[in-house]
Design a protein around this motif. Structure first.
Motif, mmCIF file in Angstrom:
data_model
loop_
_atom_site.group_PDB
_atom_site.id
_atom_site.type_symbol
_atom_site.label_atom_id
_atom_site.label_comp_id
_atom_site.label_asym_id
_atom_site.label_seq_id
_atom_site.Cartn_x
_atom_site.Cartn_y
_atom_site.Cartn_z
ATOM 1 N N TYR A 102 34.695 34.134 38.999
ATOM 2 C CA TYR A 102 35.705 33.079 39.106
ATOM 3 C C TYR A 102 35.297 32.286 40.342
ATOM 4 C CZ TYR A 102 38.826 35.739 35.969
ATOM 5 O OH TYR A 102 39.394 36.396 34.902
ATOM 6 N N ALA A 116 33.914 38.968 39.453
ATOM 7 C CA ALA A 116 34.981 39.834 38.933
ATOM 8 C C ALA A 116 34.432 40.946 38.039
ATOM 9 C CB ALA A 116 35.996 39.009 38.149
ATOM 10 N N PRO A 138 42.728 50.498 37.629
ATOM 11 C CA PRO A 138 43.806 49.954 38.450
ATOM 12 C C PRO A 138 43.916 48.436 38.357
ATOM 13 C CG PRO A 138 42.013 50.772 39.831
ATOM 14 C CD PRO A 138 41.664 51.131 38.438
ATOM 15 N N GLY A 166 43.746 44.652 38.758
ATOM 16 C CA GLY A 166 42.734 43.781 39.354
ATOM 17 C C GLY A 166 41.299 44.245 39.156
ATOM 18 N N SER A 170 41.492 42.738 31.911
ATOM 19 C CA SER A 170 41.855 41.562 31.099
ATOM 20 C C SER A 170 40.715 40.564 31.050
ATOM 21 C CB SER A 170 43.077 40.855 31.683
ATOM 22 O OG SER A 170 44.181 41.677 31.590
ATOM 23 N N ILE A 176 36.591 27.461 36.161
ATOM 24 C CA ILE A 176 35.720 27.955 37.244
ATOM 25 C C ILE A 176 34.919 29.189 36.838
ATOM 26 C CG2 ILE A 176 37.081 27.006 39.151
ATOM 27 C CD1 ILE A 176 38.341 29.835 39.479
HETATM 28 N N1 LIG Z 1 42.228 32.728 36.771
HETATM 29 C C1 LIG Z 1 41.676 33.407 37.777
HETATM 30 N N2 LIG Z 1 41.134 32.780 38.840
HETATM 31 C C2 LIG Z 1 40.570 33.453 39.866
HETATM 32 N N3 LIG Z 1 40.486 34.804 39.916
HETATM 33 C C3 LIG Z 1 41.011 35.494 38.879
HETATM 34 C C4 LIG Z 1 41.632 34.839 37.773
HETATM 35 N N4 LIG Z 1 42.063 35.799 36.906
HETATM 36 C C5 LIG Z 1 41.728 36.978 37.460
HETATM 37 N N5 LIG Z 1 41.104 36.805 38.642
HETATM 38 C C6 LIG Z 1 40.588 37.859 39.529
HETATM 39 O O1 LIG Z 1 39.670 38.665 38.821
HETATM 40 C C7 LIG Z 1 39.843 40.037 39.110
HETATM 41 C C8 LIG Z 1 40.126 40.829 37.832
HETATM 42 O O2 LIG Z 1 41.381 40.396 37.294
HETATM 43 P P1 LIG Z 1 41.927 40.923 35.890
HETATM 44 O O3 LIG Z 1 43.187 40.187 35.597
HETATM 45 O O4 LIG Z 1 40.839 40.862 34.896
HETATM 46 O O5 LIG Z 1 42.231 42.446 36.235
HETATM 47 P P2 LIG Z 1 43.087 43.518 35.427
HETATM 48 O O6 LIG Z 1 42.374 44.807 35.586
HETATM 49 O O7 LIG Z 1 43.341 43.052 34.046
HETATM 50 O O8 LIG Z 1 44.437 43.536 36.277
HETATM 51 P P3 LIG Z 1 45.944 43.863 35.814
HETATM 52 O O9 LIG Z 1 45.938 45.288 35.353
HETATM 53 O O10 LIG Z 1 46.732 43.680 37.071
HETATM 54 O O11 LIG Z 1 46.305 42.886 34.733
HETATM 55 C C9 LIG Z 1 40.972 40.105 40.134
HETATM 56 O O12 LIG Z 1 40.402 40.171 41.415
HETATM 57 C C10 LIG Z 1 41.698 38.796 39.940
HETATM 58 O O13 LIG Z 1 42.308 38.377 41.127
#
Ligand SMILES: Nc1ncnc2c1ncn2[C@@H]1O[C@H](COP(=O)(O)OP(=O)(O)OP(=O)(O)O)[C@@H](O)[C@H]1O
Length: 253
Positions: free
Chosen positions: A16, A21, A40, A42, A46, A61
């Motif tokens: 991003y 990520a 966990p 973040g 997703s 981005i």
């Molecule tokens: N639209 C975005 N812009 C910038 N950074 C993002 C964006 N979406 C996610 N991130 C960052 O990417 C990383 C992974 O996020 P992601 O949402 O995929 O994690 P997750 O494991 O699904 O979290 P959760 O269980 O809280 O939903 C995190 O550090 C998050 O802050």
């Protein structure tokens, strides 16, 4: 990749902007099985899921490197593949998100967009999809009522029916039960196990018990890395990596 795998993810990285990520993800998703992605908040669950139907690219981005093959074709190769990919790879979200339309129209929406106009054909698709989502009996006498009038669990099954109506190959589910009560959750879990007969399912879940209950394979992610990916029984009874063990035994989360 063998035909047994729907997706083959090869050294996949995602940023991003300047923030990375996902790091060097390698993973093969088996056909007609349930694959759970845990880890966990973040850790990138997703992000990985939304990459598989290229929804992630709606965020300007985002940059990627590496290969993701869907049935042997790199999904990033041609721009025009996106729409086609999304007809094969459907998605169900965390919060039920029916359209403010009738139950019937919610399910008929996708097929209509794909050019199906005949009422009798649409009727058949709607019934088949609602049956497939285990909600036909509850709604068959009120198909013209607004889907907003249903409970959260029923709305989620309508969203699953809406997804089935486009006859996908794979269903991506992003925490599909986290907004639901325990009984609705169990119903959706039963449904997911049933759907496995016909579809490949990839489910992101915060709930480790849920992953243990319903999935065949489990992927454990941490800080954007895929730490361990294996049979669910193995992950929960005999994890290879200390970090997996610490997570599943609740030492962090
Ligand atoms: N639209 C975005 N812009 C910038 N950074 C993002 C964006 N979406 C996610 N991130 C960052 O990417 C990383 C992974 O996020 P992601 O949402 O995929 O994690 P997750 O494991 O699904 O979290 P959760 O269980 O809280 O939903 C995190 O550090 C998050 O802050």
């Amino acid at each position: 990749m063998t035909a047994a795998n729907v997706f083959s993810i090869e050294d996949f990285n995602l940023w991003y902007g300047n923030d990375q990520a996902l790091y060097h993800i390698n993973m093969a998703v088996p056909r007609k099985e349930i694959t759970a992605v845990i880890g966990p908040s973040g850790c990138g669950k997703s992000t990985l899921l939304k990459t598989l139907n290229r929804m992630i690219e709606t965020i300007p981005i985002v940059n990627t490197s590496g290969i993701i093959k869907y049935n042997d074709n790199n999904i990033f190769e041609k721009k025009q593949m996106v729409e086609e990919l999304r007809t094969h790879v459907g998605m169900v979200f965390q919060k039920p998100n029916p359209f403010p339309k009738s139950i019937y129209e919610n399910v008929a929406y996708g097929p209509k967009i794909h050019g199906i106009k005949k009422k009798n054909v649409l009727d058949e698709i709607v019934e088949k999809s609602l049956r497939g989502a285990a909600i036909w009996d509850e709604v068959k006498d009120r198909l013209n009522q607004n889907a907003y009038g249903l409970s959260g669990g029923q709305q989620q099954r309508i969203c699953i029916a809406r997804c089935l109506a486009i006859e996908p190959d794979v269903i991506l589910m992003d925490e599909p039960t986290s907004a639901l009560d325990p009984i609705s959750t169990l119903k959706i879990e039963e449904l997911i196990k049933e759907l496995k007969k016909d579809y490949t399912i990839i489910i992101v879940t915060h709930n480790m018990q849920q992953a243990a209950r319903i999935s065949d394979k489990t992927a454990f992610m941490l800080n954007g890395e895929l730490v361990e990916f294996s049979d669910t029984d193995q992950i929960f009874s005999n994890p290879k990596d200390k970090r997996t063990e610490d997570y599943i035994t609740g030492r962090f989360g």
